[in-house]
Design a protein around this motif. Structure first.
Motif, PDB file in Angstrom:
ATOM      1  N   GLY A  78      67.619 -28.938 -19.137  1.00 40.00           N
ATOM      2  CA  GLY A  78      66.419 -29.785 -19.414  1.00 40.00           C
ATOM      3  C   GLY A  78      65.618 -29.615 -20.396  1.00 40.00           C
ATOM      4  N   SER A  79      64.911 -31.039 -20.881  1.00 41.85           N
ATOM      5  CA  SER A  79      64.201 -30.984 -22.089  1.00 41.85           C
ATOM      6  C   SER A  79      62.968 -30.310 -21.836  1.00 41.85           C
ATOM      7  CB  SER A  79      63.939 -32.616 -22.117  1.00 41.85           C
ATOM      8  OG  SER A  79      63.521 -33.211 -21.079  1.00 41.85           O
ATOM      9  N   GLU A  80      62.494 -30.057 -21.009  1.00 42.97           N
ATOM     10  CA  GLU A  80      61.229 -29.444 -20.874  1.00 42.97           C
ATOM     11  C   GLU A  80      61.349 -27.985 -20.762  1.00 42.97           C
ATOM     12  OE1 GLU A  80      58.267 -30.965 -20.960  1.00 42.97           O
ATOM     13  OE2 GLU A  80      59.584 -33.043 -21.039  1.00 42.97           O
ATOM     14  N   ILE A  81      62.260 -27.315 -20.640  1.00 45.89           N
ATOM     15  CA  ILE A  81      62.420 -25.925 -20.678  1.00 45.89           C
ATOM     16  C   ILE A  81      62.041 -25.288 -22.037  1.00 45.89           C
ATOM     17  CG2 ILE A  81      64.181 -23.911 -20.231  1.00 45.89           C
ATOM     18  CD1 ILE A  81      63.595 -25.710 -17.720  1.00 45.89           C
ATOM     19  N   PRO A  82      61.489 -24.015 -21.836  1.00 42.66           N
ATOM     20  CA  PRO A  82      61.005 -23.662 -23.198  1.00 42.66           C
ATOM     21  C   PRO A  82      62.228 -23.331 -24.132  1.00 42.66           C
ATOM     22  CG  PRO A  82      59.796 -22.500 -21.273  1.00 42.66           C
ATOM     23  CD  PRO A  82      60.995 -23.469 -20.775  1.00 42.66           C
ATOM     24  N   GLY A  83      61.988 -23.531 -25.505  1.00 34.74           N
ATOM     25  CA  GLY A  83      63.253 -23.516 -26.422  1.00 34.74           C
ATOM     26  C   GLY A  83      63.764 -22.088 -26.488  1.00 34.74           C
ATOM     27  N   ARG A  84      62.982 -21.099 -26.334  1.00 33.80           N
ATOM     28  CA  ARG A  84      63.575 -19.795 -26.453  1.00 33.80           C
ATOM     29  C   ARG A  84      64.582 -19.505 -25.521  1.00 33.80           C
ATOM     30  NH1 ARG A  84      58.945 -15.731 -26.218  1.00 33.80           N
ATOM     31  NH2 ARG A  84      60.573 -14.250 -25.965  1.00 33.80           N
ATOM     32  N   ILE A  85      64.577 -20.288 -24.106  1.00 34.23           N
ATOM     33  CA  ILE A  85      65.669 -19.889 -23.265  1.00 34.23           C
ATOM     34  C   ILE A  85      66.719 -20.725 -23.491  1.00 34.23           C
ATOM     35  CG2 ILE A  85      66.201 -20.075 -20.901  1.00 34.23           C
ATOM     36  CD1 ILE A  85      63.251 -19.868 -20.164  1.00 34.23           C
ATOM     37  N   THR A  86      66.582 -21.851 -23.924  1.00 32.28           N
ATOM     38  CA  THR A  86      67.846 -22.963 -24.079  1.00 32.28           C
ATOM     39  C   THR A  86      68.746 -22.371 -25.300  1.00 32.28           C
ATOM     40  OG1 THR A  86      66.297 -24.443 -25.116  1.00 32.28           O
ATOM     41  CG2 THR A  86      67.002 -24.777 -22.577  1.00 32.28           C
ATOM     42  N   GLU A  87      68.008 -22.054 -26.223  1.00 25.23           N
ATOM     43  CA  GLU A  87      68.715 -21.725 -27.503  1.00 25.23           C
ATOM     44  C   GLU A  87      69.625 -20.106 -27.282  1.00 25.23           C
ATOM     45  OE1 GLU A  87      65.631 -21.028 -30.418  1.00 25.23           O
ATOM     46  OE2 GLU A  87      64.970 -22.995 -30.588  1.00 25.23           O
ATOM     47  N   GLU A  88      68.823 -19.227 -26.404  1.00 29.32           N
ATOM     48  CA  GLU A  88      69.608 -18.165 -26.324  1.00 29.32           C
ATOM     49  C   GLU A  88      70.953 -18.565 -25.426  1.00 29.32           C
ATOM     50  OE1 GLU A  88      69.011 -13.602 -24.511  1.00 29.32           O
ATOM     51  OE2 GLU A  88      67.224 -15.097 -24.424  1.00 29.32           O
ATOM     52  N   HIS A  89      70.703 -19.478 -24.356  1.00 24.52           N
ATOM     53  CA  HIS A  89      71.823 -19.828 -23.232  1.00 24.52           C
ATOM     54  C   HIS A  89      72.909 -20.529 -24.383  1.00 24.52           C
ATOM     55  CE1 HIS A  89      73.918 -22.835 -20.993  1.00 24.52           C
ATOM     56  NE2 HIS A  89      73.955 -21.674 -20.140  1.00 24.52           N
ATOM     57  N   ASP A  90      72.530 -21.345 -25.281  1.00 23.48           N
ATOM     58  CA  ASP A  90      73.486 -21.745 -26.097  1.00 23.48           C
ATOM     59  C   ASP A  90      74.453 -20.980 -27.070  1.00 23.48           C
ATOM     60  OD1 ASP A  90      72.632 -24.384 -25.020  1.00 23.48           O
ATOM     61  OD2 ASP A  90      71.448 -25.005 -26.789  1.00 23.48           O
ATOM     62  N   ALA A  91      73.733 -20.070 -27.433  1.00 22.03           N
ATOM     63  CA  ALA A  91      74.196 -19.042 -28.133  1.00 22.03           C
ATOM     64  C   ALA A  91      75.287 -18.290 -27.506  1.00 22.03           C
ATOM     65  CB  ALA A  91      73.404 -17.855 -29.011  1.00 22.03           C
ATOM     66  N   VAL A  92      74.972 -17.866 -26.280  1.00 16.63           N
ATOM     67  CA  VAL A  92      75.930 -17.040 -25.374  1.00 16.63           C
ATOM     68  C   VAL A  92      77.084 -17.807 -25.039  1.00 16.63           C
ATOM     69  CG1 VAL A  92      75.962 -15.812 -23.458  1.00 16.63           C
ATOM     70  CG2 VAL A  92      74.025 -15.332 -24.922  1.00 16.63           C
ATOM     71  N   HIS A  93      76.804 -19.383 -24.510  1.00 13.49           N
ATOM     72  CA  HIS A  93      77.855 -20.222 -24.210  1.00 13.49           C
ATOM     73  C   HIS A  93      78.763 -20.352 -25.147  1.00 13.49           C
ATOM     74  CE1 HIS A  93      79.538 -24.336 -23.775  1.00 13.49           C
ATOM     75  NE2 HIS A  93      79.066 -24.086 -22.308  1.00 13.49           N
ATOM     76  N   SER A  94      78.454 -20.319 -26.469  1.00 15.73           N
ATOM     77  CA  SER A  94      79.143 -20.464 -27.526  1.00 15.73           C
ATOM     78  C   SER A  94      80.196 -19.607 -27.832  1.00 15.73           C
ATOM     79  CB  SER A  94      78.539 -20.937 -28.818  1.00 15.73           C
ATOM     80  OG  SER A  94      77.992 -21.931 -28.789  1.00 15.73           O
ATOM     81  N   ALA A  95      79.609 -18.125 -27.693  1.00 12.55           N
ATOM     82  CA  ALA A  95      80.544 -17.016 -27.515  1.00 12.55           C
ATOM     83  C   ALA A  95      81.663 -16.964 -26.542  1.00 12.55           C
ATOM     84  CB  ALA A  95      79.379 -15.695 -27.555  1.00 12.55           C
ATOM     85  N   LEU A  96      81.001 -17.238 -25.150  1.00 13.67           N
ATOM     86  CA  LEU A  96      81.963 -17.222 -24.088  1.00 13.67           C
ATOM     87  C   LEU A  96      83.215 -18.172 -24.386  1.00 13.67           C
ATOM     88  CD1 LEU A  96      79.357 -16.883 -21.009  1.00 13.67           C
ATOM     89  CD2 LEU A  96      81.166 -15.237 -21.813  1.00 13.67           C
ATOM     90  N   LEU A  97      82.615 -19.284 -24.890  1.00 11.76           N
ATOM     91  CA  LEU A  97      83.653 -20.477 -24.983  1.00 11.76           C
ATOM     92  C   LEU A  97      84.883 -19.855 -25.871  1.00 11.76           C
ATOM     93  CD1 LEU A  97      84.816 -23.259 -24.408  1.00 11.76           C
ATOM     94  CD2 LEU A  97      83.253 -24.146 -26.358  1.00 11.76           C
ATOM     95  N   GLU A  98      84.367 -19.121 -27.290  1.00  9.74           N
ATOM     96  CA  GLU A  98      85.157 -18.588 -27.881  1.00  9.74           C
ATOM     97  C   GLU A  98      86.240 -17.512 -27.403  1.00  9.74           C
ATOM     98  OE1 GLU A  98      83.105 -17.195 -31.274  1.00  9.74           O
ATOM     99  OE2 GLU A  98      82.163 -19.100 -32.079  1.00  9.74           O
ATOM    100  N   ARG A  99      85.515 -16.914 -26.320  1.00 12.63           N
ATOM    101  CA  ARG A  99      86.330 -15.811 -25.964  1.00 12.63           C
ATOM    102  C   ARG A  99      87.483 -16.596 -24.837  1.00 12.63           C
ATOM    103  NH1 ARG A  99      83.645 -10.502 -23.297  1.00 12.63           N
ATOM    104  NH2 ARG A  99      85.693  -8.937 -23.329  1.00 12.63           N
ATOM    105  N   VAL A 100      87.062 -17.266 -24.376  1.00 15.44           N
ATOM    106  CA  VAL A 100      88.224 -18.052 -23.401  1.00 15.44           C
ATOM    107  C   VAL A 100      88.948 -18.515 -24.378  1.00 15.44           C
ATOM    108  CG1 VAL A 100      88.219 -20.244 -22.033  1.00 15.44           C
ATOM    109  CG2 VAL A 100      86.343 -18.712 -21.467  1.00 15.44           C
TER     110      VAL A 100
END
Length: 225
Positions: free
Chosen positions: A128-150
């Motif tokens: 969501g566009s209204e979610i505080p950036g700190r949350i979504t940035e951290e999620h995106d970083a972990v998401h990228s790491a998990l995708l690399e692991r997959v």
């Protein structure tokens, strides 16, 4: 005559600890209430007054611990993100490449599905566009790491796949699981269970033919990601 023990001094260190414990309980109460409000109303429509009502406290009590809704979301998102990391890490660490594909998928998907069902606020706060950036940035970083692991794990089962092909397969698998989780969360009871089965079936039918057609490398059964 010996001096009497200073009771106030003895009790002193315990008093801050009791206050701290009460504060932690209150914070947990407010975060639990916020999770419920975010799930029902969405982040944008939620308010600190609604969260205070849900927690059974006054807005003034809430403001003793959090200055605004964003601070509540950041704290809740951080705690959920930590649990998410632990769940995903445990799921991938438990991978046994000697398992048949369907059993391997169970060992990875079951804890991830369980986590999302137990923490529905996680999905609300990660998008969501209204979610505080700190949350979504951290999620995106972990998401990228998990995708690399997959992608690395799939590389063990598809040793002859070109990098671009392997990336496509990993992205399709990851996106399919993500979409399936959204459908699972949108249903309850037996229908939710049915969607869990459908998600596993879909991933199995996508990856199964690819894995069956791939040559088995000599070290495929001994390598641990």
């Amino acid at each position: 005559m010996p001096e009497a023990p200073d009771t106030e001094e003895q009790a002193g260190p315990a008093q801050p600890r009791r206050r701290q414990a009460r504060g932690e309980r209150r914070i947990a109460q407010l975060l639990e209430a916020a999770a419920g409000v975010f799930c029902r109303s969405g982040y944008t429509a939620a308010s600190t007054n609604a969260i205070a009502r849900e927690a059974g406290v006054s807005p003034g009590t809430l403001y003793q611990f959090f200055p605004n809704k964003e601070a509540i979301a950041v704290e809740l998102g951080g705690r959920l993100m930590q649990r998410w990391r632990e769940t995903h890490g445990a799921a991938f660490d438990a991978i046994d490449p000697s398992l048949p594909l369907d059993e391997l998928l169970d060992s990875v998907l079951d804890p991830l599905i369980e986590f999302n069902c137990e923490n529905p606020a996680f999905a609300v706060l990660m998008h969501g566009s209204e979610i505080p950036g700190r949350i979504t940035e951290e999620h995106d970083a972990v998401h990228s790491a998990l995708l690399e692991r997959v992608e690395r794990i799939l590389g063990d089962f598809l040793p002859d796949a070109a990098p671009a092909e392997l990336s496509r397969i990993a992205n399709m698998t990851f996106s399919s699981v993500k979409g399936g989780l959204e459908l699972i969360l949108a249903h309850e009871g037996t229908e939710r269970d049915a969607y869990k089965v459908e998600l596993k079936t879909m991933v199995q039918r996508y990856l199964g033919p690819l894995v069956d057609a791939a040559p088995e490398p000599a070290d495929a059964r001994t390598h641990t990601p």
